[in-house]
Design an enzyme around this catalytic site. Structure first.
Site, PDB file in Angstrom:
ATOM      1  N   TYR A 256      -8.425   8.121  -1.666  1.00 26.20           N
ATOM      2  CA  TYR A 256      -8.722   8.676  -2.831  1.00 26.20           C
ATOM      3  C   TYR A 256      -9.765   9.509  -2.644  1.00 26.20           C
ATOM      4  CZ  TYR A 256      -6.260   4.368  -4.766  1.00 26.20           C
ATOM      5  OH  TYR A 256      -5.612   3.326  -5.391  1.00 26.20           O
TER       6      TYR A 256
ATOM      7  N   LYS B 283      -1.300  -0.218   7.694  1.00 30.13           N
ATOM      8  CA  LYS B 283       0.230  -0.108   7.769  1.00 30.13           C
ATOM      9  C   LYS B 283       0.267   0.932   9.354  1.00 30.13           C
ATOM     10  CE  LYS B 283       4.263   0.781   6.042  1.00 30.13           C
ATOM     11  NZ  LYS B 283       5.312  -0.580   6.033  1.00 30.13           N
TER      12      LYS B 283
ATOM     13  N   ASP C 133       3.012  -4.150   3.585  1.00 33.88           N
ATOM     14  CA  ASP C 133       4.074  -4.641   2.605  1.00 33.88           C
ATOM     15  C   ASP C 133       4.388  -6.198   2.882  1.00 33.88           C
ATOM     16  OD1 ASP C 133       4.565  -3.703   5.303  1.00 33.88           O
ATOM     17  OD2 ASP C 133       6.425  -3.103   5.002  1.00 33.88           O
TER      18      ASP C 133
ATOM     19  N   ASP D   4      -6.953  -1.878  -3.663  1.00 36.40           N
ATOM     20  CA  ASP D   4      -6.956  -1.468  -4.903  1.00 36.40           C
ATOM     21  C   ASP D   4      -5.656  -2.053  -5.616  1.00 36.40           C
ATOM     22  OD1 ASP D   4      -7.021  -0.401  -7.739  1.00 36.40           O
ATOM     23  OD2 ASP D   4      -6.450   1.582  -7.108  1.00 36.40           O
TER      24      ASP D   4
ATOM     25  N   ASP E 284      -5.374  -6.444  -7.322  1.00 32.22           N
ATOM     26  CA  ASP E 284      -5.053  -6.848  -8.821  1.00 32.22           C
ATOM     27  C   ASP E 284      -3.934  -7.684  -8.551  1.00 32.22           C
ATOM     28  OD1 ASP E 284      -6.691  -4.921  -9.724  1.00 32.22           O
ATOM     29  OD2 ASP E 284      -5.181  -3.935 -10.988  1.00 32.22           O
TER      30      ASP E 284
END
Ligand code: NAD
Length: 356
Positions: A140, A191, A223, A247, A251
């Site tokens: 980000y 990852k 994943d 992020d 959620d």
């Protein structure tokens, strides 16, 4: 010593829910909690008054405070403003000005609310997990970034995923420290099979583990972590991950609990100073109606006592009081189910104070 709390109520339901958290803190003040409150403007409310969503005075109040309690920002009224002065800019601005790099997002499902989840009660009842998300680095913020036009005229969008060892170490330490205070299990999510930056993430977490013999570290690809969160979320105690993975996963985890009105969060800097806020937004659709659930904000105040003000016994009292009002069958509209007693925002705050 008196602890200074900056109170930034913001927009929409922000002022209503923050009022209830203040009620609870003031009740604890009668029992010896030594705090002083200082109020500041942020978001649309600040824009209306001063022409900017983050006035210098608010930054000063927040910098000099020990902790910050935030409601929420934003609303229909300010949606057409230029992006540089939108309420949300105030929030991003204060996070970066205070260098709040560690985002703590608990997902707790009170057994009394197990029916509120879309998952089967046996999968989520008693869920108590903490996601620690890196908040000021990663893709980000990485440079270079942008949209460029290639020689053949086609456009290309690009971002950079970059993490320094020191950035990984400081978020890792926060997560290990939290795991130590909980069940002692930390799952680092990456990852590493395809991204070198998270290969370094994994190596750094593994190195850190040598200093925490009482914490059991495991690693999981993102994943698989997404799948496991929905399949068997109670296997996790603390998860630590990058900005973007956090992020998304936080959620997902919040929805395991069914109600956005119940979940607090904290964002901490290197010294443990923090900003505490509910995970939900300003809910302009229900603002000013005394129907918003104040429990996420009240539980944010409890996190503040636990993580910044070093008052774990007071934090325990708030959490027990919240559990007690749920046992009493009191529910705001968002968590209401048949047979329960529907109450408004201020009645819920009063009930928590009474249960303290
Ligand atoms: P939202 O979280 O404000 O609302 C989503 C839904 O949940 C709405 O139906 C709302 O009524 C309900 N809800 C939220 N909090 C509740 C509570 N405490 N009790 C009962 N119901 C509650 O998200 P949104 O509608 O996408 O955004 C509204 C505004 O909030 C936007 O301007 C957005 O930018 C802003 N926002 C701010 C923050 C923040 O301040 N941290 C976070 C997210 C969104």
């Amino acid at each position: 010593m008196t602890k200074k709390i900056a109170v930034l109520a913001g927009d929409g339901i922000g002022p209503e829910i923050v009022d209830e958290a203040i009620k609870v803190l003031q009740a604890l003040a009668k029992d010896g909690l030594d705090i002083a409150l200082e109020y500041g403007l942020i978001g649309g409310a600040a824009y209306d008054e001063t022409g900017t969503p983050l006035p210098d005075e608010t930054v000063e109040i927040s910098k000099s405070a020990d902790a910050i309690l935030l409601g929420a920002v934003g609303g229909y009224k300010w949606e057409s403003l230029d992006i540089s002065v939108r309420p949300e800019k105030g929030l991003l601005g204060i996070r970066s000005q205070l260098n709040l790099f560690a985002n703590l997002r608990p997902a707790i499902l009170y057994p009394q609310l197990a029916d509120a989840s879309t998952l089967k009660p046996e999968v989520v009842a008693g869920l108590d997990l903490m996601i620690v998300r890196e908040l000021t680095g990663g893709i980000y913020f990485g440079q270079p970034r942008g949209i460029r036009t290639l020689e053949n005229g086609e456009k290309e969008g690009f971002n950079t995923l970059v993490y320094r060892e020191s950035e990984i170490q400081r978020i890792g330490k926060v997560a290990f420290d939290i795991a130590q205070k909980r069940q002692g299990r930390l799952c680092s999510v990456d990852k590493a099979n395809v991204l070198e930056s998270t290969e370094l993430w994994r190596e750094t977490m593994t190195d850190l583990a040598e200093n925490y013999s009482d914490v059991e570290l495991s690693h999981m690809y993102v994943d698989n972590a997404a799948m496991q969160l929905v399949r068997a979320p109670k296997q996790f105690d603390v998860m630590v991950t990058t900005n973007m993975f956090g992020d998304i996963l936080s959620d997902c985890a919040s929805m395991l609990t069914g109600s956005i009105g119940m979940l607090p969060s904290a964002s901490l800097d290197e010294s443990g100073k923090g900003m505490y806020e509910p995970i939900h937004g300003s809910a302009p659709d229900i603002a000013g109606q005394n129907v918003a659930n104040p429990l996420a904000t009240i539980l944010s105040a409890s996190m503040m006592l636990r993580y910044t003000l070093d008052e774990p016994a007071m934090a325990d009292r708030i959490e027990a009081a919240v559990s007690k009002v749920l046992d009493q069958g009191l529910r705001t509209a968002d968590i209401y189910s048949e047979g329960m007693t529907k109450v408004g925002t201020s009645e819920m705050g009063d009930a928590v104070v009474a249960a303290l």
